[in-house]
Design a protein around this motif. Structure first.
Motif, PDB file in Angstrom:
ATOM      1  N   TRP A   1     -10.958   4.499  -4.404  1.00  0.00           N
ATOM      2  CA  TRP A   1     -11.327   4.598  -3.030  1.00  0.00           C
ATOM      3  C   TRP A   1     -11.543   3.103  -2.244  1.00  0.00           C
ATOM      4  N   ILE A   2     -11.796   2.483  -3.045  1.00  0.00           N
ATOM      5  CA  ILE A   2     -12.053   0.584  -2.449  1.00  0.00           C
ATOM      6  C   ILE A   2     -10.489   0.260  -2.614  1.00  0.00           C
TER       7      ILE A   2
ATOM      8  N   VAL B   1     -25.139   1.160  -6.573  1.00  0.00           N
ATOM      9  CA  VAL B   1     -24.510   1.182  -5.273  1.00  0.00           C
ATOM     10  C   VAL B   1     -23.322   1.810  -5.163  1.00  0.00           C
ATOM     11  N   LEU B   2     -22.329   1.546  -6.029  1.00  0.00           N
ATOM     12  CA  LEU B   2     -21.123   2.283  -6.000  1.00  0.00           C
ATOM     13  C   LEU B   2     -21.377   3.920  -5.736  1.00  0.00           C
ATOM     14  N   VAL B   3     -22.457   4.453  -6.288  1.00  0.00           N
ATOM     15  CA  VAL B   3     -22.620   5.834  -6.146  1.00  0.00           C
ATOM     16  C   VAL B   3     -23.317   6.185  -4.929  1.00  0.00           C
ATOM     17  N   ASP B   4     -24.091   5.433  -4.265  1.00  0.00           N
ATOM     18  CA  ASP B   4     -24.694   5.275  -2.991  1.00  0.00           C
ATOM     19  C   ASP B   4     -23.471   5.316  -1.965  1.00  0.00           C
ATOM     20  N   LEU B   5     -22.774   4.136  -2.007  1.00  0.00           N
ATOM     21  CA  LEU B   5     -21.615   4.181  -1.310  1.00  0.00           C
ATOM     22  C   LEU B   5     -20.601   5.274  -1.134  1.00  0.00           C
ATOM     23  N   LYS B   6     -20.242   5.692  -2.437  1.00  0.00           N
ATOM     24  CA  LYS B   6     -19.528   7.078  -2.276  1.00  0.00           C
ATOM     25  C   LYS B   6     -20.000   8.240  -1.760  1.00  0.00           C
TER      26      LYS B   6
ATOM     27  N   PRO C   1      -2.177   4.135  13.097  1.00  0.00           N
ATOM     28  CA  PRO C   1      -2.133   5.036  12.196  1.00  0.00           C
ATOM     29  C   PRO C   1      -3.180   5.339  11.274  1.00  0.00           C
ATOM     30  N   TYR C   2      -4.377   4.515  11.307  1.00  0.00           N
ATOM     31  CA  TYR C   2      -5.656   4.610  10.435  1.00  0.00           C
ATOM     32  C   TYR C   2      -6.614   5.168  11.475  1.00  0.00           C
ATOM     33  N   GLU C   3      -7.285   6.067  10.775  1.00  0.00           N
ATOM     34  CA  GLU C   3      -8.548   6.646  11.862  1.00  0.00           C
ATOM     35  C   GLU C   3      -9.930   6.162  11.707  1.00  0.00           C
TER      36      GLU C   3
ATOM     37  N   ASP D   1     -13.486  13.131  -0.794  1.00  0.00           N
ATOM     38  CA  ASP D   1     -14.143  14.323  -1.491  1.00  0.00           C
ATOM     39  C   ASP D   1     -15.181  13.785  -2.526  1.00  0.00           C
ATOM     40  N   GLU D   2     -16.548  14.259  -2.405  1.00  0.00           N
ATOM     41  CA  GLU D   2     -17.521  13.726  -3.147  1.00  0.00           C
ATOM     42  C   GLU D   2     -17.176  14.029  -4.706  1.00  0.00           C
ATOM     43  N   GLU D   3     -16.551  15.219  -4.999  1.00  0.00           N
ATOM     44  CA  GLU D   3     -16.489  15.289  -6.469  1.00  0.00           C
ATOM     45  C   GLU D   3     -15.221  14.934  -6.923  1.00  0.00           C
ATOM     46  N   SER D   4     -14.038  14.786  -6.324  1.00  0.00           N
ATOM     47  CA  SER D   4     -12.778  14.326  -6.932  1.00  0.00           C
ATOM     48  C   SER D   4     -12.550  13.078  -6.444  1.00  0.00           C
ATOM     49  N   SER D   5     -13.216  12.532  -5.135  1.00  0.00           N
ATOM     50  CA  SER D   5     -13.022  11.069  -4.849  1.00  0.00           C
ATOM     51  C   SER D   5     -11.530  10.921  -4.137  1.00  0.00           C
ATOM     52  N   GLU D   6     -11.117  12.100  -3.920  1.00  0.00           N
ATOM     53  CA  GLU D   6      -9.793  12.023  -3.332  1.00  0.00           C
ATOM     54  C   GLU D   6      -9.966  11.790  -1.752  1.00  0.00           C
ATOM     55  N   PRO D   7      -9.022  10.842  -1.048  1.00  0.00           N
ATOM     56  CA  PRO D   7      -9.065  10.484   0.287  1.00  0.00           C
ATOM     57  C   PRO D   7      -9.038  11.679   1.206  1.00  0.00           C
ATOM     58  N   LEU D   8      -9.828  12.050   2.099  1.00  0.00           N
ATOM     59  CA  LEU D   8      -9.658  13.096   3.130  1.00  0.00           C
ATOM     60  C   LEU D   8      -9.260  12.628   4.424  1.00  0.00           C
TER      61      LEU D   8
END
Length: 284
Positions: free
Chosen positions: A178-179, A125-130, A36-38, A140-147
């Motif tokens: 997201w983590i 580091v969290l900014v770079d990881l995002k 189920p996971y991509e 999504d880089e703006e909303s952080s919603e999973p794609l």
């Protein structure tokens, strides 16, 4: 991150390290199964430590590596069997509570004082990881919603469940959603697979199946009949790469890779005061 406690038995002894016997081998099954996971994000965090400390210690993250794995042969209905590492993220991290590394920590991890002195702080580091996750289309880089459907993977539950939660408190940042989504303890999957393989073997009056205890990364590689550990043990990126090899082999053997670890961002240890303060009188 893995290290030995002075006040407790060593990790290998404490966790019941055993040399994998022939009866513990998982028989390979090359055909595909539904997964189920991509995407799988394999990480092995290194943190500050000192001789005699345990997992109740306020470890600060000093290396944050990630191996990003995707399916090579995924079908439209999610059947697949081959995983590969397509990119890596790695950074050292500058500790802020106790910025000077102990000799024990440097000898264990190979991380030098100069490397962490020149490294970014954890919020950066969290900014770079995002950005890394967004670049690969996972959020999504703006909303952080999973794609995409992605899952974090680690050897044991400690990396996200403990180290990231502690560091977010110390750095006074909110743990990103997201983590928190999905975390897979690879060591637990290997153990259950070995137990399942044993139950399928005929037993005799003379032979009794030994209890399968948690295995370290090297022992998991051996149990899966893979080549030995590649690189330096307790180096975060090398540990992550070897865990990725284990994840790929589990997938090849038709083991469904599903989250099995709960994350509590609000978890608290006794040493946690207000606003990121560490109450040293409560340290073990």
């Amino acid at each position: 991150m893995r290290y030995t406690y002075q006040s407790h038995p060593s990790k290998k002894k404490r966790r019941g390290f055993v040399e994998p016997a022939q009866s513990q081998e998982i028989p390979p099954e090359p055909s595909m199964t539904r997964q189920p996971y991509e995407v799988f994000l394999v990480l092995d965090i290194e943190g500050t430590c000192d001789q005699g400390t345990n997992f109740n210690y306020p470890n600060e993250i000093i290396e944050f590596p990630v191996c990003l794995m995707r399916w090579k042969n995924r079908t439209n209905d999610d059947f697949c069997s081959e995983l590969e590492v397509v990119d890596e993220f790695r950074t050292y991290v500058k500790p802020q509570w106790r910025p000077t590394l102990s000799k024990f920590c440097t000898e264990l991890t190979g991380i030098t004082q100069a490397q962490v002195d020149d490294a970014p702080l954890f919020p950066d580091v969290l900014v770079d990881l995002k950005k890394f996750l967004a670049k690969h289309g996972l959020i999504d880089e703006e909303s952080s919603e999973p794609l995409a459907r992605f899952c974090w993977c680690s050897d044991g539950p400690f990396d996200v469940r403990d180290f990231v939660v502690k560091q977010c408190f110390i750095s006074q940042v909110k743990m990103p959603q997201w983590i928190q989504y999905h975390v897979l303890d690879v060591r637990k999957v290997v153990r259950r697979a070995l137990q399942s393989a044993q139950t399928k073997q005929p037993s005799t009056r003379e032979s009794k199946s030994p209890t399968i205890r948690p295995l370290n990364i090297s022992a998991q590689l051996q149990a899966l009949e893979l080549q030995g550990f590649e690189g330096r043990q307790h180096c975060g990126i090398d540990d992550s790469r070897n865990i990725a090899r284990i994840v790929a082999e589990l997938a090849r053997r038709r083991i469904c890779l599903m989250p099995n670890t709960a994350i509590r961002p609000g978890r608290r240890w006794r040493w946690m005061g207000k606003h990121g303060q560490i109450l040293e009188e409560y340290l073990d």
